[in-house]
Design an enzyme around this catalytic site. Sequence first.
Site, PDB file in Angstrom:
ATOM      1  N   HIS A  64      -7.650   0.217  11.432  1.00  0.00           N
ATOM      2  CA  HIS A  64      -7.309   0.919  10.185  1.00  0.00           C
ATOM      3  C   HIS A  64      -8.203   0.421   9.063  1.00  0.00           C
ATOM      4  O   HIS A  64      -8.990  -0.502   9.261  1.00  0.00           O
ATOM      5  CB  HIS A  64      -5.817   0.787   9.865  1.00  0.00           C
ATOM      6  CG  HIS A  64      -5.354  -0.595   9.478  1.00  0.00           C
ATOM      7  ND1 HIS A  64      -5.363  -1.663  10.353  1.00  0.00           N
ATOM      8  CD2 HIS A  64      -4.882  -1.098   8.304  1.00  0.00           C
ATOM      9  CE1 HIS A  64      -4.890  -2.734   9.745  1.00  0.00           C
ATOM     10  NE2 HIS A  64      -4.601  -2.437   8.491  1.00  0.00           N
ATOM     11  N   HIS A  66      -7.902  -1.129   6.025  1.00  0.00           N
ATOM     12  CA  HIS A  66      -7.706  -2.204   5.050  1.00  0.00           C
ATOM     13  C   HIS A  66      -8.856  -3.219   5.084  1.00  0.00           C
ATOM     14  O   HIS A  66      -9.401  -3.528   6.153  1.00  0.00           O
ATOM     15  CB  HIS A  66      -6.366  -2.902   5.276  1.00  0.00           C
ATOM     16  CG  HIS A  66      -5.204  -2.048   4.859  1.00  0.00           C
ATOM     17  ND1 HIS A  66      -3.923  -2.235   5.326  1.00  0.00           N
ATOM     18  CD2 HIS A  66      -5.139  -1.000   3.995  1.00  0.00           C
ATOM     19  CE1 HIS A  66      -3.118  -1.332   4.776  1.00  0.00           C
ATOM     20  NE2 HIS A  66      -3.831  -0.574   3.968  1.00  0.00           N
ATOM     21  N   ASP A  68      -9.087  -6.393   4.864  1.00  0.00           N
ATOM     22  CA  ASP A  68      -9.010  -7.593   5.709  1.00  0.00           C
ATOM     23  C   ASP A  68      -9.259  -7.272   7.192  1.00  0.00           C
ATOM     24  O   ASP A  68      -9.235  -8.168   8.037  1.00  0.00           O
ATOM     25  CB  ASP A  68      -7.662  -8.326   5.522  1.00  0.00           C
ATOM     26  CG  ASP A  68      -6.455  -7.519   5.948  1.00  0.00           C
ATOM     27  OD1 ASP A  68      -6.364  -6.325   5.595  1.00  0.00           O
ATOM     28  OD2 ASP A  68      -5.576  -8.074   6.641  1.00  0.00           O
ATOM     29  N   HIS A  69      -9.540  -5.992   7.491  1.00  0.00           N
ATOM     30  CA  HIS A  69      -9.857  -5.580   8.863  1.00  0.00           C
ATOM     31  C   HIS A  69     -11.272  -5.035   9.007  1.00  0.00           C
ATOM     32  O   HIS A  69     -11.783  -4.961  10.120  1.00  0.00           O
ATOM     33  CB  HIS A  69      -8.838  -4.542   9.353  1.00  0.00           C
ATOM     34  CG  HIS A  69      -7.440  -5.092   9.374  1.00  0.00           C
ATOM     35  ND1 HIS A  69      -6.779  -5.397  10.533  1.00  0.00           N
ATOM     36  CD2 HIS A  69      -6.610  -5.458   8.363  1.00  0.00           C
ATOM     37  CE1 HIS A  69      -5.589  -5.907  10.236  1.00  0.00           C
ATOM     38  NE2 HIS A  69      -5.464  -5.957   8.925  1.00  0.00           N
ATOM     39  N   HIS A 120       1.871   2.078   9.136  1.00  0.00           N
ATOM     40  CA  HIS A 120       1.278   1.106   8.200  1.00  0.00           C
ATOM     41  C   HIS A 120       0.232   1.825   7.342  1.00  0.00           C
ATOM     42  O   HIS A 120       0.248   1.746   6.116  1.00  0.00           O
ATOM     43  CB  HIS A 120       0.671  -0.035   8.998  1.00  0.00           C
ATOM     44  CG  HIS A 120      -0.024  -1.078   8.180  1.00  0.00           C
ATOM     45  ND1 HIS A 120       0.643  -1.911   7.307  1.00  0.00           N
ATOM     46  CD2 HIS A 120      -1.336  -1.427   8.104  1.00  0.00           C
ATOM     47  CE1 HIS A 120      -0.238  -2.733   6.732  1.00  0.00           C
ATOM     48  NE2 HIS A 120      -1.432  -2.449   7.200  1.00  0.00           N
ATOM     49  N   ASP A 143      -2.148  -3.848  12.426  1.00  0.00           N
ATOM     50  CA  ASP A 143      -0.986  -4.204  11.600  1.00  0.00           C
ATOM     51  C   ASP A 143       0.205  -3.299  11.899  1.00  0.00           C
ATOM     52  O   ASP A 143       1.038  -3.048  11.020  1.00  0.00           O
ATOM     53  CB  ASP A 143      -1.338  -4.102  10.108  1.00  0.00           C
ATOM     54  CG  ASP A 143      -2.264  -5.218   9.648  1.00  0.00           C
ATOM     55  OD1 ASP A 143      -2.531  -6.140  10.428  1.00  0.00           O
ATOM     56  OD2 ASP A 143      -2.709  -5.154   8.484  1.00  0.00           O
ATOM     57  N   HIS A 181      -2.311 -10.490  12.630  1.00  0.00           N
ATOM     58  CA  HIS A 181      -1.886 -11.563  11.703  1.00  0.00           C
ATOM     59  C   HIS A 181      -0.969 -12.563  12.392  1.00  0.00           C
ATOM     60  O   HIS A 181      -0.169 -12.186  13.254  1.00  0.00           O
ATOM     61  CB  HIS A 181      -1.126 -10.988  10.493  1.00  0.00           C
ATOM     62  CG  HIS A 181      -1.986 -10.219   9.543  1.00  0.00           C
ATOM     63  ND1 HIS A 181      -2.650 -10.789   8.490  1.00  0.00           N
ATOM     64  CD2 HIS A 181      -2.291  -8.897   9.498  1.00  0.00           C
ATOM     65  CE1 HIS A 181      -3.327  -9.864   7.815  1.00  0.00           C
ATOM     66  NE2 HIS A 181      -3.123  -8.694   8.403  1.00  0.00           N
TER      67      HIS A 181
HETATM   68 FE    FE Z   1      -3.959  -6.752   7.697  1.00  0.00          FE
HETATM   69 ZN    ZN Z   2      -3.342  -3.601   7.040  1.00  0.00          ZN
END
Ligand code: FE
Ligand code: ZN
Length: 269
Positions: A64, A66, A68-69, A120, A143, A181
């Site tokens: 996805h 985001h 942080d990915h 998400h 996530d 995570h």
């Molecule tokens: Fe994340």
């Molecule tokens: Zn995420």
Amino acid sequence: MVPSDATTQGSALTVEPLPAFSDNYIWLLHRDGQAWVVDPGDAFPVQHALQKRGLCLRGIFLTHHHADHVGGVHALRSATVCRVVGPAGEPLPEPLEPVAEGDAFQALGLVWRVLEVPGHTAGHVAYVNDTPPGGPRWLFCGDTLFSGGCGRLFEGTPAQMLASLDRLAALPGETQVCCAHEYTLSNLRFAQTVEPDNPELAAYAQACQARRELGEPTLPSTIATERRINPFLRSRQPSVRRAVQQREPAARSDVDIFAALRRWKDGFR
Ligand code: FE
Ligand code: ZN
């Protein structure tokens, strides 16, 4: 000797979590010197691991959009020629090989299937490999599913997330669940608040606590474990329904209960 197909030849696939930021895992898959990574939010830990193990990066799976990915995609791509595979419906770094529900592609000698698991984010996908009976199977679920928990609903509805989690819960029990995570201990504190009388949950929480004290990841989990301990895969169980209805007596349908459970977790400290 005649060289043969990579699916039947060479060493087994190695799958390991690379810690990133404060609690992300970037999953590194490698076999015979070739590597893929899942959701590289940061290029540095990936480059470090590739160098240390003498691996050549061949591709990137994205679940996805985001940061942080996906934050490390540009840097990794400029350092090496690699494929980038990700959900067609998400704003992702280009160029991308877009994938959607039911698509399958080859990586590291295995066939990977794409599951759309919205909730998400609107276009979130997961990846799972085909395997002969009894062979190792990995799920990269970003996530969507965490050990003992699930992702927050930023873009999707409770009904979508419940359906997505139902699909993941229906995978074979031995499937290795590779989440993005390390949220397990805080998830399990909530899970034990919901199901204080679940003995398997208590035992699992103790085992995870011990692993964290040794500095080890609690992941991968398995689908069988998550079915027994994760309240978000257990929202139809009488124990979970009762706990939710004590807080929200009007919650009746499966989706109502799931939505109320997710709200409860959102406010849980
Ligand atoms: Fe994340
Ligand atoms: Zn995420």
